[in-house]
Scaffold this active site. Structure first.
Site, PDB file in Angstrom:
ATOM      1  N   LYS A   1       0.850  -1.191   0.000  1.00  0.00           N
ATOM      2  CA  LYS A   1       0.000   0.000   0.000  1.00  0.00           C
ATOM      3  C   LYS A   1       0.885   1.240   0.000  1.00  0.00           C
ATOM      4  O   LYS A   1       1.662   1.454   0.925  1.00  0.00           O
ATOM      5  CB  LYS A   1      -0.908  -0.010   1.241  1.00  0.00           C
ATOM      6  CG  LYS A   1      -1.611   1.332   1.530  1.00  0.00           C
ATOM      7  CD  LYS A   1      -2.521   1.265   2.763  1.00  0.00           C
ATOM      8  CE  LYS A   1      -3.085   2.642   3.135  1.00  0.00           C
ATOM      9  NZ  LYS A   1      -3.958   2.619   4.322  1.00  0.00           N
TER      10      LYS A   1
ATOM     11  N   ASP B   1      -2.624  10.243   3.593  1.00  0.00           N
ATOM     12  CA  ASP B   1      -4.019   9.837   3.773  1.00  0.00           C
ATOM     13  C   ASP B   1      -4.754  10.864   4.624  1.00  0.00           C
ATOM     14  O   ASP B   1      -4.685  10.841   5.853  1.00  0.00           O
ATOM     15  CB  ASP B   1      -4.065   8.449   4.439  1.00  0.00           C
ATOM     16  CG  ASP B   1      -5.495   7.971   4.663  1.00  0.00           C
ATOM     17  OD1 ASP B   1      -6.418   8.572   4.076  1.00  0.00           O
ATOM     18  OD2 ASP B   1      -5.666   6.982   5.420  1.00  0.00           O
TER      19      ASP B   1
ATOM     20  N   LYS C   1     -10.191  12.941   8.040  1.00  0.00           N
ATOM     21  CA  LYS C   1      -9.701  12.570   9.368  1.00  0.00           C
ATOM     22  C   LYS C   1      -9.664  13.806  10.267  1.00  0.00           C
ATOM     23  O   LYS C   1      -9.528  14.928   9.768  1.00  0.00           O
ATOM     24  CB  LYS C   1      -8.273  12.028   9.260  1.00  0.00           C
ATOM     25  CG  LYS C   1      -8.146  10.624   8.700  1.00  0.00           C
ATOM     26  CD  LYS C   1      -6.687  10.174   8.724  1.00  0.00           C
ATOM     27  CE  LYS C   1      -6.517   8.792   8.120  1.00  0.00           C
ATOM     28  NZ  LYS C   1      -7.183   7.723   8.883  1.00  0.00           N
TER      29      LYS C   1
ATOM     30  N   ASP D   1     -12.132   7.030   3.760  1.00  0.00           N
ATOM     31  CA  ASP D   1     -10.929   6.825   4.568  1.00  0.00           C
ATOM     32  C   ASP D   1     -10.522   5.347   4.625  1.00  0.00           C
ATOM     33  O   ASP D   1      -9.441   5.021   5.090  1.00  0.00           O
ATOM     34  CB  ASP D   1     -11.161   7.371   5.984  1.00  0.00           C
ATOM     35  CG  ASP D   1      -9.866   7.561   6.762  1.00  0.00           C
ATOM     36  OD1 ASP D   1      -8.785   7.496   6.125  1.00  0.00           O
ATOM     37  OD2 ASP D   1      -9.945   7.765   7.983  1.00  0.00           O
TER      38      ASP D   1
ATOM     39  N   ARG E   1      -7.518  -0.584   1.277  1.00  0.00           N
ATOM     40  CA  ARG E   1      -8.035  -1.838   0.707  1.00  0.00           C
ATOM     41  C   ARG E   1      -8.443  -1.661  -0.752  1.00  0.00           C
ATOM     42  O   ARG E   1      -8.405  -2.604  -1.525  1.00  0.00           O
ATOM     43  CB  ARG E   1      -9.197  -2.339   1.586  1.00  0.00           C
ATOM     44  CG  ARG E   1     -10.390  -1.440   1.622  1.00  0.00           C
ATOM     45  CD  ARG E   1     -11.309  -1.734   2.806  1.00  0.00           C
ATOM     46  NE  ARG E   1     -10.751  -1.228   4.079  1.00  0.00           N
ATOM     47  CZ  ARG E   1     -11.329  -1.392   5.262  1.00  0.00           C
ATOM     48  NH1 ARG E   1     -12.462  -2.068   5.360  1.00  0.00           N
ATOM     49  NH2 ARG E   1     -10.767  -0.908   6.359  1.00  0.00           N
TER      50      ARG E   1
HETATM   51  N1  BES Z   1      -4.137   4.539   7.061  1.00  0.00           N
HETATM   52  C1  BES Z   1      -5.267   4.283   7.883  1.00  0.00           C
HETATM   53  C2  BES Z   1      -4.964   3.286   9.015  1.00  0.00           C
HETATM   54  C3  BES Z   1      -3.997   3.760  10.064  1.00  0.00           C
HETATM   55  C4  BES Z   1      -4.472   4.392  11.197  1.00  0.00           C
HETATM   56  C5  BES Z   1      -2.649   3.530   9.932  1.00  0.00           C
HETATM   57  C6  BES Z   1      -3.589   4.795  12.170  1.00  0.00           C
HETATM   58  C7  BES Z   1      -1.768   3.943  10.903  1.00  0.00           C
HETATM   59  C8  BES Z   1      -2.232   4.584  12.036  1.00  0.00           C
HETATM   60  C9  BES Z   1      -6.407   3.711   7.042  1.00  0.00           C
HETATM   61  O1  BES Z   1      -6.453   4.150   5.742  1.00  0.00           O
HETATM   62  C10 BES Z   1      -7.676   4.122   7.699  1.00  0.00           C
HETATM   63  O2  BES Z   1      -7.972   5.264   7.704  1.00  0.00           O
HETATM   64  N2  BES Z   1      -8.392   3.150   8.237  1.00  0.00           N
HETATM   65  C11 BES Z   1      -9.599   3.393   8.912  1.00  0.00           C
HETATM   66  C12 BES Z   1     -10.622   2.403   8.413  1.00  0.00           C
HETATM   67  C13 BES Z   1     -12.037   2.734   8.783  1.00  0.00           C
HETATM   68  C14 BES Z   1     -12.487   3.971   8.052  1.00  0.00           C
HETATM   69  C15 BES Z   1     -12.900   1.551   8.432  1.00  0.00           C
HETATM   70  C16 BES Z   1      -9.366   3.214  10.406  1.00  0.00           C
HETATM   71  O3  BES Z   1      -8.567   2.351  10.788  1.00  0.00           O
HETATM   72  O4  BES Z   1      -9.926   3.979  11.172  1.00  0.00           O
HETATM   73 ZN    ZN Z   2      -4.697   4.809   4.899  1.00  0.00          ZN
HETATM   74 MN    MN Z   3      -7.551   5.961   5.528  1.00  0.00          MN
END
Ligand code: BES
Ligand code: ZN
Ligand code: MN
Length: 484
Positions: free
Chosen positions: A249, A254, A261, A331, A335
């Site tokens: 990835k 992000d 976020k 967000d 995936r």
């Molecule tokens: N890049 C983030 C996951 C992440 C969070 C990595 C904190 C490192 C530290 C990912 O893209 C994300 O935002 N995931 C969300 C998924 C949710 C929206 C289902 C998450 O984990 O909150």
């Molecule tokens: Zn991410």
């Molecule tokens: Mn994300």
């Protein structure tokens, strides 16, 4: 700090140099009689009685200008144990004023092979810092001279070097801020790895559109930067046997997109491309050490931004596999990038296995913190190989469940699936279940959620904080032990 290592055949000057000497777990000093001058010997053996022998490293101030450092090697010390000792030793010696040291390799009682190599490997891995944007850089050099006969073959040194280079390259990429390492720049940097013998293919937006990689493209469409899929091939076997495949990835930043976020700690999302950085670092390492293996790295490079053209919650997109996805939360973008990258990798390269790496979910940090990466896999053998390799290099993985019962959480009313689970719970597993739907041909597959491992606020055994490069050594070990 810069580490310079010299190999010297001739006898060193016992009584004027800073000495690093190995000793057994009881600090049995009589073994060092030949290695130090008689006056040093009596000084050290005298003082040793006053010191805490439970420590692994003991330093003696012989004079204001000179030290003797004893490093105890206990029985059954593993390679990673020796590396940790090197790192601990680095933490001590980097504070000294005088920074030239001599290691007498003959004192490294041969309990495990190649102690000196692993010891220096630990020193070097620990010494990495990212200072590119500091006006005042640490320009100090540590010089280490190695004497004696107990030095491993040059082939082994080349291997350590390649792993360090690969790890440092991954750390450099992760450390770069989002304004510098956006997808356009990232694709260029990967292209420059051609010079090491990697075959690089870059698919830009026009090509991706033609191929139908719409879940990947959808994530990047709010950004002024391009979106890319980049493949890196290493054919170390010079035959056409099926390669090992590594998919990463590469979300350069992000923001969450329209599902924005919160501001606090959003800056951490510069490291949301760590999965791809591990793949790039691994491929560089394989090329540098001319690994006898066929391998391919595939990374999806995008920037997840809100904007006039950004993807909306509720959008439905058709993936490269033909399956449709309803985007409920922009967000949950990793995936979407991986979905197309995984299907493409399986179809194009017909690999022996696919391992993907991603900072995919915050939920894996809740589950495992910064000790283990989450492992999700459809294959017990591959899982065991990963768990074993992880234990050996102390880049550990913990297997988490996959189960079709989770599927109902990501089935969508309007499309084949949705990109988040609204019921809540098992956030890392539902993300992995989502990815599994893009393996179409039963290829053995493992997904490593490295969100808790890619970056360390406080530093770990072999890193001083910041980007860890977690995964390069793990995958290198997996390959070395099982596929070369
Ligand atoms: N890049 C983030 C996951 C992440 C969070 C990595 C904190 C490192 C530290 C990912 O893209 C994300 O935002 N995931 C969300 C998924 C949710 C929206 C289902 C998450 O984990 O909150
Ligand atoms: Zn991410
Ligand atoms: Mn994300």
């Amino acid at each position: 700090m810069n580490i310079k290592i010299n190999f010297k055949k001739q006898v060193f000057n016992k009584s004027s140099e800073n000495l690093i000497l190995f000793i057994d777990e009881n600090f049995n000093i009589s073994s060092l009689k030949k290695s130090i001058s008689s006056s040093d010997y009596s000084y050290v053996s005298d003082l040793l009685k006053t010191r805490d022998l439970k420590k692994k490293i003991i330093t003696f101030d012989i004079s204001s200008k000179r030290k003797i450092i004893l490093v105890s090697l206990r029985k059954n010390l593993t390679h990673s144990g020796v590396e940790n000792l090197g790192a601990d030793c680095y933490e001590i010696i980097k504070e000294f004023k005088r920074l030239d040291f001599s290691i007498n390799s003959d004192t490294a009682i041969n309990r495990s092979k190649n102690i000196i190599g692993h010891f220096l490997h630990g020193i070097k891995l620990k010494s990495y810092t990212f200072e590119k944007y500091k006006s005042k850089k640490n320009t100090k050099n540590i010089t280490i001279n190695i004497f004696g006969k107990n030095i491993s073959k040059s082939k082994d040194w080349a291997k350590f070097n390649a792993i360090e280079e690969g790890t440092f390259y991954a750390r450099d990429l992760v450390s770069e801020p989002g304004n510098v390492l956006h997808p356009d720049e990232y694709a260029k940097r990967i292209n420059s790895l051609k010079k090491f013998g990697l075959k690089i293919n870059i698919y830009d937006e026009r090509k991706l559109k033609k191929l139908g990689m719409n879940t990947l493209l959808g994530v990047g469409q709010g950004s002024i930067r391009g979106s890319y899929l980049v493949t890196m091939e290493w054919n170390g076997l010079k035959n056409k046997s099926r390669p090992l495949a590594f998919v990463g990835k590469g979300v350069c930043f992000d923001t969450g997109g329209i599902s924005l976020k919160p501001a606090k700690f959003m800056e951490d999302m510069t490291y949301d491309m760590a999965g791809s950085a591990v793949v790039v670092g691994l491929m560089k390492n394989l090329a540098l050490r001319k690994a006898k293996v066929n391998a391919v790295g595939v990374v999806g490079l995008v920037e997840n931004m809100p904007g006039g053209n950004a993807q909306r919650p509720g959008d439905i997109v058709k993936s490269y596999s033909g399956k449709t996805v309803e985007i409920l939360n922009t967000d949950a973008e990793g995936r979407l990038v991986l979905a197309d990258a995984i299907t493409y990798t399986e179809k194009k390269f017909k690999p022996k296995f696919i391992i993907d790496l991603a900072t995919l979910t915050g939920a894996i940090i809740v589950s495992l913190g910064s000790e283990y990466a989450g492992l999700f896999s459809n294959d017990d053998k591959l899982s065991k190989q990963l768990i074993d390799a992880g234990e050996k290099v102390e880049e550990k993985v913990w297997r988490m469940p996959l189960n079709k019962n989770y599927d109902k959480l990501i089935d969508s009313k309007n499309a084949d699936m949705q990109n988040i689970n609204y019921v809540g719970g098992a956030g890392s597993t539902t993300a992995a279940q989502f990815l599994q739907r893009f393996i179409l041909d039963k290829t053995p597959w493992a997904h490593l959620d490295i969100a808790g491992m890619a970056f360390s606020k406080y530093g770990g055994a072999l890193n001083s904080g910041g980007a860890t490069g977690y995964g390069v050594r793990l995958l290198n070990k997996l390959i070395e032990d099982n596929y070369e």
